[in-house]
Enzyme design. Structure first.
Site, PDB file in Angstrom:
ATOM      1  NE  ARG A   9      -3.726  -0.155   2.441  1.00  0.00           N
ATOM      2  CZ  ARG A   9      -4.960  -0.291   2.919  1.00  0.00           C
ATOM      3  NH1 ARG A   9      -5.289  -1.372   3.593  1.00  0.00           N
ATOM      4  NH2 ARG A   9      -5.867   0.643   2.736  1.00  0.00           N
ATOM      5  CE1 TYR A  25      -5.281  -1.412 -15.798  1.00  0.00           C
ATOM      6  CE2 TYR A  25      -4.783  -0.396 -13.677  1.00  0.00           C
ATOM      7  CZ  TYR A  25      -5.041  -0.281 -15.028  1.00  0.00           C
ATOM      8  OH  TYR A  25      -5.056   0.965 -15.621  1.00  0.00           O
TER       9      TYR A  25
END
Length: 459
Positions: free
Chosen positions: A200, A230
């Site tokens: 992250r 994606y």
């Protein structure tokens, strides 16, 4: 007959009028909201945080309309408007394969600017802290809770091994690794690694603006934000988004846990960008997204371990004056988008239950909180692995026929929930059930009491 306006969802009681003294442990999102909500309902609050300052770690989190419904009642809506000015303006969610082919597009209902929000954790925490200070709530930093105690008439904590605080109740909002939980349970619950982790990061987009190979992501800068996901087989997925209308870039890479991940935001040392890039190097879309990811500052990247936790047997201590809420009681996997929201719902519930039960019935108030909240949070908590399983190996042919298969569920029973109204309406029924020793079925759960993939929330 005079009607007490404070006994209503938007009502505000005279400060310190309830006579109830509350210690709040932990000043994350749930703790700050609890301190503010308890103050608004007339309780005297002492809020404790072991860190020397408000922590601003982490990237973005989503607050659904069920959470902002609480925040909008503060200062005649001014605090919510301030937060919205700091929030992202994501109006489009996209689902794509690893080649960049678009399969599904969804609006951001439930999290959009008209009701919910997606906002940086630090911005949210800082704003809540500033509002708590404006209310003159007693906030103490550098106050590590080293012990808890309770008896039939009071409860409290020991700070830094020395100072003893006395209150009517203690509310533990001290997160996944809660110290307060030790006062509630006889043994620490088992955490089961999910086998997954997530890189992250969130950072300023300035450097991306000057990179001709990366600035395509800022095509809508100043207009709106977009979140593109994606996905490939095996649970590998890259979430790439702009924030604050292109001022920020946020990305997450969901992947198999290679044992380098950590469950603490503060642990950045083992997170290496090259490890993340290596996982998607074979993707056809790699050459398009890698110029953006390479702008990630080293200090902005973390590799966060995803851990499954079952519902706890109880949130309340033996003597009934200590309760845990938020992540301390029911941590939710981030894919659900309800971790912060459920903590905020908890905060509003505990403040109202204390108000309605009164100083002489603290234990009943905390029991009411658990009865009102336990089933709802347990169902939402259980949804994390189910949602993740649904996107782990996407069936693109099926998704092409039914795009909702890949989109985040937005059930009406979650996003359309009005927690203050429900608690004021249901408290008399819960109180009677507790006093009579009878069962109570909350109204804030889905029919049948099971999580299902629904998209029936409408703004």
């Amino acid at each position: 007959m005079t009607v007490d306006d404070s006994l209503s969802p938007a009502g505000v009681a005279t400060p310190h009028s309830s006579g109830i003294r509350v210690v709040v442990v932990g000043l994350g999102i749930a703790g700050l909201t609890t301190a503010i909500e308890c103050h608004r309902k007339g309780h005297t609050v002492i809020a404790l945080e072991k860190s020397p300052v408000i922590r601003v770690l982490g990237d973005s989190l989503g607050l659904g309309s069920n959470a902002t419904n609480v925040l909008e009642k503060w200062a005649d809506g001014k605090i919510l408007q301030q937060l919205k000015s700091l929030a992202d303006d994501i109006s489009i969610f996209e689902a794509l394969d690893s080649a960049g082919k678009l399969y599904a597009k969804d609006d951001a209902k439930g999290f959009g600017a008209d009701n919910g929000m997606i906002i940086n954790r630090g911005s949210l925490a800082t704003t809540l802290h500033e509002y708590a200070k404006m209310l003159e709530i007693d906030i103490r930093f550098g106050a590590a809770v080293t012990g808890h105690w309770e008896d039939e008439s009071a409860a409290g904590v020991i700070i830094n091994g020395e100072q003893r605080l006395v209150a009517d109740c203690v509310i533990g909002c001290d997160g996944i690794h809660s110290k307060t939980r030790e006062a509630v349970l006889t043994k620490e619950p088992t955490a089961v690694p999910s086998g997954q982790a997530v890189f992250r990061a969130s950072f300023d987009s300035t450097s991306v603006c000057n990179d001709p190979n990366a600035r395509w992501i800022l095509a809508e800068k100043g207009v709106r934000d977009r979140l593109s996901q994606y996905m490939a087989e095996g649970g590998l997925a890259l979430s790439l988004a702009t924030g604050k209308r292109g001022q920020n870039i946020t990305w997450q890479l969901w992947h198999e846990d290679n044992h380098n991940a950590n469950e603490l935001w503060s642990e950045h040392n083992s997170a290496k960008l090259e490890n993340a890039l290596g996982m998607i190097r074979h993707w056809p879309i790699y050459s398009k997204v890698v110029p953006i990811l390479r702008h990630t500052p080293k200090e902005a990247l973390t590799d966060f371990k995803l851990v499954n936790r079952a519902a706890l047997p109880t949130w309340i201590s033996h003597a009934g004056r200590i309760i845990i809420i938020g992540d301390a009681a029911h941590p939710v996997l981030p894919i659900v988008g309800q971790g912060g929201g459920q903590g905020i719902e908890d905060a509003a519930t505990v403040a109202i239950c204390l108000q309605l039960a009164g100083k002489t019935h603290i234990s009943l108030a905390l029991q009411a909180v658990e009865r009102l909240r336990y089933a709802r949070t347990s169902i939402i908590q259980s949804s994390g692995p189910k949602i993740y399983a649904g996107v782990r190996n996407p069936d693109w042919k099926a998704i092409e026929k039914d795009p909702s298969l890949i989109m985040l569920p937005r059930p009406k029973w979650i996003f359309g929930y009005d927690v203050p109204r429900d608690v004021y309406e249901q408290f008399p029924l819960v109180k009677r059930a507790i006093e009579e020793g009878s069962s109570y079925t909350p109204k804030n759960i889905p029919p049948g009491g099971r999580y299902e993939f629904l998209h029936d929330f409408k703004e």
